[in-house]
Write an enzyme that holds these catalytic residues in place. Sequence first.
Site, short mmCIF file in Angstrom:
data_model
loop_
_atom_site.label_atom_id
_atom_site.label_comp_id
_atom_site.label_asym_id
_atom_site.label_seq_id
_atom_site.Cartn_x
_atom_site.Cartn_y
_atom_site.Cartn_z
CG HIS B 128 -17.87 17.25 -10.82
ND1 HIS B 128 -17.24 16.18 -9.93
CD2 HIS B 128 -19.23 16.66 -10.99
CE1 HIS B 128 -18.03 15.21 -9.88
NE2 HIS B 128 -19.24 15.59 -10.57
CG ASP B 230 25.79 -3.98 -2.08
OD1 ASP B 230 26.88 -4.61 -2.50
OD2 ASP B 230 24.86 -4.73 -1.99
CG HIS B 233 26.23 -4.63 -6.43
ND1 HIS B 233 26.63 -3.29 -5.81
CD2 HIS B 233 25.71 -4.02 -7.86
CE1 HIS B 233 26.32 -2.18 -6.63
NE2 HIS B 233 25.68 -2.87 -7.78
CG HIS B 238 27.58 -3.58 -11.92
ND1 HIS B 238 26.15 -3.41 -12.52
CD2 HIS B 238 27.17 -2.71 -10.54
CE1 HIS B 238 25.34 -3.01 -12.08
NE2 HIS B 238 25.87 -2.76 -10.71
CG ASP B 381 22.26 -2.56 -10.04
OD1 ASP B 381 23.13 -3.25 -9.63
OD2 ASP B 381 22.80 -1.48 -10.48
#
Lengths: 109, 466
Positions: B128, B230, B233, B238, B381
């Site tokens: 509007h 972490d 991991h 990786h 990931d």
Amino acid sequence: MIIEICDSAAIPEGEIRRFEPEGFAPIAVARHEGRLYVFPDRCPHADESLAEGWLEDGRVVCGVHFAEFELDTGKVHNPPVGCPNLSFFRCEDRDGKVFATLTGGPEYV
Amino acid sequence: MCDTGCAGNAGRPNMAPVYPKAGRYPDYARLVDRNRAQVDRRVFVDEGVYQAELQQIFARSWLFLAHESQIPNPGDFIRTSMGEDDVIVVRQRDRTVRAFLNSCPHRGNRVCMVDAGSKARGFICNYHGWSFGIDGGLRGTDGKVYEKDETFEKAQIGLTPVAQVDSYKGLIFGTFDPNAPSLLEFFGPFTFYLDIMLDNDEGGTEFIGGAIKSEIDCNWKFPAENFVGDILHAFWTHQSGAQAILGGGVDLGKRYDELAFQASVYGHGIETNLDKVGNTRTLGYPELVDYVFDLSERARDRLGDLRSRAIGAISSCTIFPNFSFLPGQNTFRVWHPRGPGKIELVVWTLVNKNAPDHIKELYRKGVMMTFSPGGVFEMDDGENWEYSTRVNQGFVTRQQPLHYALGLQSADLDRDLPGHIHKGSLNDANQRLFYTRWAEFMEHDNWTDLQNGETAPPQKTASAAE
């Protein structure tokens, strides 16, 4: 009839000021590159105050919908639908005072 | 509405901003079991838990909004999220930064459709024509309708401001909670670790090269807990990516046992080794490694020996709840929640303003090769987090316990560093404290309790008990 609006010094370069002269609708007075411009303080589109907008690259920018009006011609750019050009009052910068002819309304330049 | 409204006697609207109150959700808080080092899987999929997170965590925490360098001039703005709330962050004419909900107070439509822009004059709703200044105030409406309505009070209406906005060394944060403690109190002594990235050189930092956005079908807490601590991991997830870029595996450095640690304050956490360049090396440019070695030497005066060794080291960090970064790789990111099972990820690259242009360029390219949607590490990931989330749709599966118990005996009480310190970076300690903080937000409806619980920095707890 020409009437006195304000001291010339009250309008700094690049600024817009609002005035409410008795018997007339509010007006806006702007200065760009030294020169004075007097116009209704009411955008032609939605009746909003142009003095609450600002000057940018030789144009008055309406702060509400960002229509831009050329100071020399009143030509509108970036208009919301139905927004006409801006008109100006004749004015003079004389003896340190700003004068304008408000009777008869603004004229499209 | 019609009882009085249709008779023409309606009260005038109250358009003051509403900042929701927090509640108490002790049942949800118990989903984190500190005694057994377990997290109930319902925290990753349950819609009720998710709605409580939006209320308890995202409507109260200080959340990352932007880097100062993204909006240098008045009218410069970016659009982002706080939780699921759409927000405009805009530089004011007085150079301060304010933020507003991106929703028109008339019918709620967005008033800003684009991601970012410069020198905005304001924001006009597409519906509007209601027009708002960069200060959020209502400037006007379309046409000559409202102006003729005597009861219309324009000055009372505006975009809802984010209650508090503040910045720390270039990073701008905001909170919807007017009663939240200051940004510095929210960080507590964790700023000691933030300075590793934000204050390692004269001249400060900047974001370069725009933002990369992507979606991952995972719960927001999986990436947040991954970055809070972490590194474990990396040696599995990786390994192939590291092999491709480095020609060998991830190496924690010779003095890992002696030097590596995790630190946590109020759920914010960093895990780091002190190998100087382990993260930087993964970007694949030897010039960057040389740059960080030099930087590390120069930063010794500013940061001291320990922190100067962490600038490019194998490390990662999360600011609770959902803002993370990797020192060394210089990727900064927000995990915006989009329901319990989806996030929108936005990623930027941070560099020192004083770094040479060719170094900045190598960071930009290096981050895009590793931590963008097509980057070798991001790809690794995302898939893990998606399945860690999705499997819990299984009714039986989500009753099963999860193990967060690595390093239960690893508290390091001797090391004179701020926060809760645990030995080694291969450790679940920071993750346990992240979920403890999550539980504190579920449990408490006030900041006094929130700032004096188990996650508070130890010395503060001690002085409060005296």
